[in-house]
Design a protein around this motif. Structure first.
Motif, PDB file in Angstrom:
ATOM      1  N   PRO A 170      -6.499  -2.247   1.647  1.00 48.87           N
ATOM      2  CA  PRO A 170      -5.248  -2.229   0.807  1.00 48.87           C
ATOM      3  C   PRO A 170      -5.295  -1.289  -0.436  1.00 48.87           C
ATOM      4  O   PRO A 170      -4.235  -0.989  -1.135  1.00 48.87           O
ATOM      5  CB  PRO A 170      -5.168  -3.563   0.140  1.00 48.87           C
ATOM      6  N   ALA A 171      -6.490  -0.759  -0.682  1.00 49.00           N
ATOM      7  CA  ALA A 171      -6.547   0.197  -1.942  1.00 49.00           C
ATOM      8  C   ALA A 171      -5.774   1.616  -1.442  1.00 49.00           C
ATOM      9  O   ALA A 171      -5.329   2.274  -2.371  1.00 49.00           O
ATOM     10  CB  ALA A 171      -8.119   0.657  -2.005  1.00 49.00           C
ATOM     11  N   GLU A 173      -2.780   1.829  -0.023  1.00 49.37           N
ATOM     12  CA  GLU A 173      -1.562   1.535  -0.457  1.00 49.37           C
ATOM     13  C   GLU A 173      -1.301   1.277  -1.863  1.00 49.37           C
ATOM     14  O   GLU A 173      -0.543   1.760  -2.296  1.00 49.37           O
ATOM     15  CB  GLU A 173      -0.907   0.277   0.338  1.00 49.37           C
ATOM     16  N   GLU A 174      -2.175   0.712  -2.463  1.00 50.25           N
ATOM     17  CA  GLU A 174      -2.368   0.520  -3.816  1.00 50.25           C
ATOM     18  C   GLU A 174      -2.145   2.042  -4.570  1.00 50.25           C
ATOM     19  O   GLU A 174      -1.628   2.012  -5.602  1.00 50.25           O
ATOM     20  CB  GLU A 174      -3.396  -0.259  -4.242  1.00 50.25           C
ATOM     21  N   ARG A 177       0.996   3.404  -4.384  1.00 50.98           N
ATOM     22  CA  ARG A 177       1.894   2.884  -5.241  1.00 50.98           C
ATOM     23  C   ARG A 177       1.868   3.232  -6.835  1.00 50.98           C
ATOM     24  O   ARG A 177       2.729   3.413  -7.710  1.00 50.98           O
ATOM     25  CB  ARG A 177       2.014   1.093  -5.248  1.00 50.98           C
ATOM     26  N   ALA A 178       0.544   3.283  -7.274  1.00 53.44           N
ATOM     27  CA  ALA A 178       0.122   3.921  -8.664  1.00 53.44           C
ATOM     28  C   ALA A 178       0.600   5.212  -8.779  1.00 53.44           C
ATOM     29  O   ALA A 178       1.141   5.735 -10.048  1.00 53.44           O
ATOM     30  CB  ALA A 178      -1.393   3.823  -8.748  1.00 53.44           C
ATOM     31  N   THR A 186       5.701   4.482   0.705  1.00 52.67           N
ATOM     32  CA  THR A 186       4.300   4.220   0.968  1.00 52.67           C
ATOM     33  C   THR A 186       4.144   3.861   2.451  1.00 52.67           C
ATOM     34  O   THR A 186       3.139   4.511   2.977  1.00 52.67           O
ATOM     35  CB  THR A 186       3.893   2.925   0.316  1.00 52.67           C
ATOM     36  N   SER A 280      -5.785  -8.025   2.042  1.00 55.18           N
ATOM     37  CA  SER A 280      -4.563  -7.260   1.629  1.00 55.18           C
ATOM     38  C   SER A 280      -3.425  -8.252   1.139  1.00 55.18           C
ATOM     39  O   SER A 280      -3.315  -9.427   1.509  1.00 55.18           O
ATOM     40  CB  SER A 280      -3.872  -6.656   3.080  1.00 55.18           C
ATOM     41  N   ARG A 281      -2.900  -7.781  -0.062  1.00 54.07           N
ATOM     42  CA  ARG A 281      -1.992  -8.481  -0.684  1.00 54.07           C
ATOM     43  C   ARG A 281      -0.488  -8.213   0.013  1.00 54.07           C
ATOM     44  O   ARG A 281      -0.175  -6.944   0.420  1.00 54.07           O
ATOM     45  CB  ARG A 281      -1.902  -8.462  -1.982  1.00 54.07           C
ATOM     46  N   ASN A 538      -1.211 -12.743  -6.722  1.00 54.07           N
ATOM     47  CA  ASN A 538      -0.813 -11.465  -7.149  1.00 54.07           C
ATOM     48  C   ASN A 538      -0.140 -10.423  -5.908  1.00 54.07           C
ATOM     49  O   ASN A 538      -0.785 -10.161  -5.247  1.00 54.07           O
ATOM     50  CB  ASN A 538      -2.202 -10.753  -7.570  1.00 54.07           C
ATOM     51  N   ILE A 540       2.192  -7.640  -4.465  1.00 56.36           N
ATOM     52  CA  ILE A 540       2.361  -6.299  -4.765  1.00 56.36           C
ATOM     53  C   ILE A 540       3.749  -5.694  -5.179  1.00 56.36           C
ATOM     54  O   ILE A 540       4.575  -6.189  -4.273  1.00 56.36           O
ATOM     55  CB  ILE A 540       1.762  -5.449  -3.345  1.00 56.36           C
ATOM     56  N   GLY A 541       3.972  -5.233  -6.251  1.00 56.22           N
ATOM     57  CA  GLY A 541       5.262  -4.495  -6.257  1.00 56.22           C
ATOM     58  C   GLY A 541       6.462  -5.132  -6.963  1.00 56.22           C
ATOM     59  O   GLY A 541       6.345  -6.340  -6.834  1.00 56.22           O
TER      60      GLY A 541
END
Length: 545
Positions: A170-171, A173-174, A177-178, A186, A280-281, A538, A540-541
């Motif tokens: 998941p890092a 995609e994170e 997004r960052a 994404t 993965s969130r 938590n 995402i997004g």
């Protein structure tokens, strides 16, 4: 590339891994040996057989069908996989299970329900008649065959892509997004490229299944290469012509394998650093959640709910007319038992092939991997007859036993398991295994204690596909089953051939029910409590725009 083995650390593969993969590949090539033996008697006539006037037209129709079914299946499966794994749509677990169940429907049953529903004078036309619609377009031909095969094959891509999504770090995609990327950007820039091996592997299964299918295309009157072969098998005592044509199918399967290898590419799909991959969130779709659920629900409605509704209609109509039903408890037990054994055996056989192909690349490892795909592109009757030949002449104790039947299922469905395992293994960094070896563990201990647990999402996806395919497999079951050993697929065929629609419906509905429970377990292994807890804490997004 050199013919020698290579790995990321320059070490050779363990001898047991090479021996296991070689044994699996040789077993998968038994149908090819059988076809070569049968074709020898044709002498030089095989050239005339292949280059007959109508052969080119049949080739063209076959490849057109393969292209359409593959493209549409990928277009359906990838969004469905992302929505059921990476988003917070309502009824996600229910839709996750329901979206793969069309895979269990025998092709001739699916085709029959499509004809009943969408033919020019079918059920849908009756509903639309109140609006002045007197006749729907003809369902027969390319359009109907494409619809049936898409409904039955998009789960191949769906399951392999789901396995890849669950293994994805998941890092990645994170980080996107960052950098200000929205969910759509994404997905297009990060997620989709990472899914390339899984999409390629699933697409190959779709193409090979389309190449080998007979029941669906025959009922919808669309002539393909396989239907031509099956006509020869059914209408001729001398099967030499059918064997020669089946060898042409082997060549087509090899061409599809080469195309899949080119599409897959040779890039790396794992992290460059060692470390545990976090759960993965899921993306919060906000007000679009129900739109996403509806998008997943469309193929479920067309591929599962409507066919099941048609089967229920047949069953109720037959019961009202006092039709007797088949005794189905024993066939259901037999189908469940042998399908679970076949799924377990096939996943175990697929492991050494997948590990060797990913971790120790060479020409020989690629040969092992591609060899096991050929059986999936052949009609089931060809594989079954080749194993009858093998059982009588080589492995007499196995003949007329369930073990030869399980052997046949493994030869037929190994690609489903290898493809899922391969795409999952590509996302496991070899640095993890190297770290374990640096602690003094041997290669075989690293494989069993590190590699295998990390590829379990792919193992469950592959096992689910093999289980569903085994439940509905007909030609191999009819030819290789021990005397008196009946399964649900055989019961469905027996009832359908006698035009007993109530009996057909009862057996088909029980098949879906019996397959649904293990499939739900295997599918929901990726929707565990940890993932759900992470979602609640938590997500995402922001909602998509």
């Amino acid at each position: 590339m050199s013919t020698g083995w290579k790995s990321t650390d320059g070490k050779r593969p363990p001898a047991f891994l090479v021996a296991s993969a070689a044994a699996v590949a040789l077993a998968a090539l038994i149908p090819v040996v059988y076809l070569l033996v049968r074709s020898v008697s044709a002498g030089s006539d095989w050239v005339d057989i292949i280059w007959r006037a109508n052969t080119a037209a049949v080739f063209g129709r076959t490849f057109l069908l393969i292209a359409l079914v593959t493209i549409i299946s990928v277009s359906v499966a990838v969004p469905v996989a992302w929505l059921t794994v990476k988003s917070n749509i309502p009824l996600r677990k229910v839709l996750s299970v329901a979206s793969v169940l069309p895979l269990v429907m025998p092709s001739f049953v699916m085709a029959t329900t499509v004809i009943e529903m969408y033919s020019p004078k079918g059920v849908l036309q009756g509903w639309l008649s109140v609006f002045g619609v007197e006749r729907l377009p003809d369902i027969y031909g390319l359009g109907g065959a494409t619809l049936v095969l898409v409904l039955m094959t998009y789960p191949y891509v769906l399951l392999t892509v789901r396995g890849a999504l669950r293994r994805m770090d998941p890092a990645l995609e994170e980080a996107a997004r960052a950098m200000g990327y929205g969910p759509v950007h994404t997905f297009r820039a990060v997620t989709l490229p990472m899914l390339r091996p899984a999409i390629a592997g699933g697409s190959l299964l779709v193409a090979l299944y389309t190449l080998s299918d007979f029941g669906g295309v025959a009922l919808l009157r669309y002539q393909t290469f396989t239907s031509t072969i099956m006509i020869q098998y059914q209408s001729s005592i001398d099967r030499t012509l059918a064997a020669v044509l089946s060898l042409v199918l082997v060549v087509i399967a090899v061409l599809l394998l080469l195309g899949e290898g080119f599409t897959r590419g040779r890039g790396a799909y794992h992290r460059s650093t060692v470390g545990a991959v976090r759960v993965s969130r899921r993306f919060d779709l906000g007000r679009w959640r129900w739109v996403g659920a509806a998008g997943v629900g469309v193929p479920v409605m067309i591929g599962l709910i409507i066919p099941v509704g048609v089967l229920v209609h047949w069953l109720v109509r037959g019961l009202l007319n006092d039709q007797e039903l088949l005794p189905l408890l024993i066939p259901a037990r037999n189908s469940l038992y042998i399908s679970l054994l076949a799924a377990l055996a096939t996943v175990l056989a697929a492991l050494p092939v997948a590990i060797l192909a990913v971790r120790f690349q060479s020409r020989l490892s690629r040969f092992f991997e591609r060899s096991i795909y050929i059986g999936f592109g052949l009609p089931g009757v060809v594989v079954a007859l080749s194993l009858v030949f093998f059982g009588i002449n080589v492995a007499r104790p196995l003949y007329q036993s369930i073990w030869l039947l399980i052997f046949a299922y493994a030869v037929l469905f190994l690609p489903a398991s290898v493809g899922a395992l391969r795409s999952s293994l590509l996302q496991v960094s070899p640095r993890v295994e190297e770290a374990a070896q640096s602690l003094g563990r041997s290669q075989w201990r690293v494989i069993f204690s590190v590699t295998v647990p990390l590829v379990m999402p792919g193992a469950f996806a592959g096992g689910a596909m093999v289980f569903l395919l085994t439940m509905k497999e007909l030609p191999a079951t009819l030819i290789l089953s021990p005397i008196g050993y009946r399964t649900l697929s055989a019961s469905i065929w027996s009832a359908a051939s006698e035009a007993f629609f109530a009996k057909t419906a009862a057996a088909a509905l029980l098949l879906v029910l019996v397959a649904g429970v293990p499939t739900a377990y295997l599918t929901l292994r990726g929707h565990g409590d940890k993932a759900d807890a992470s979602d609640r804490s938590n997500e995402i997004g922001e909602p998509t725009r």
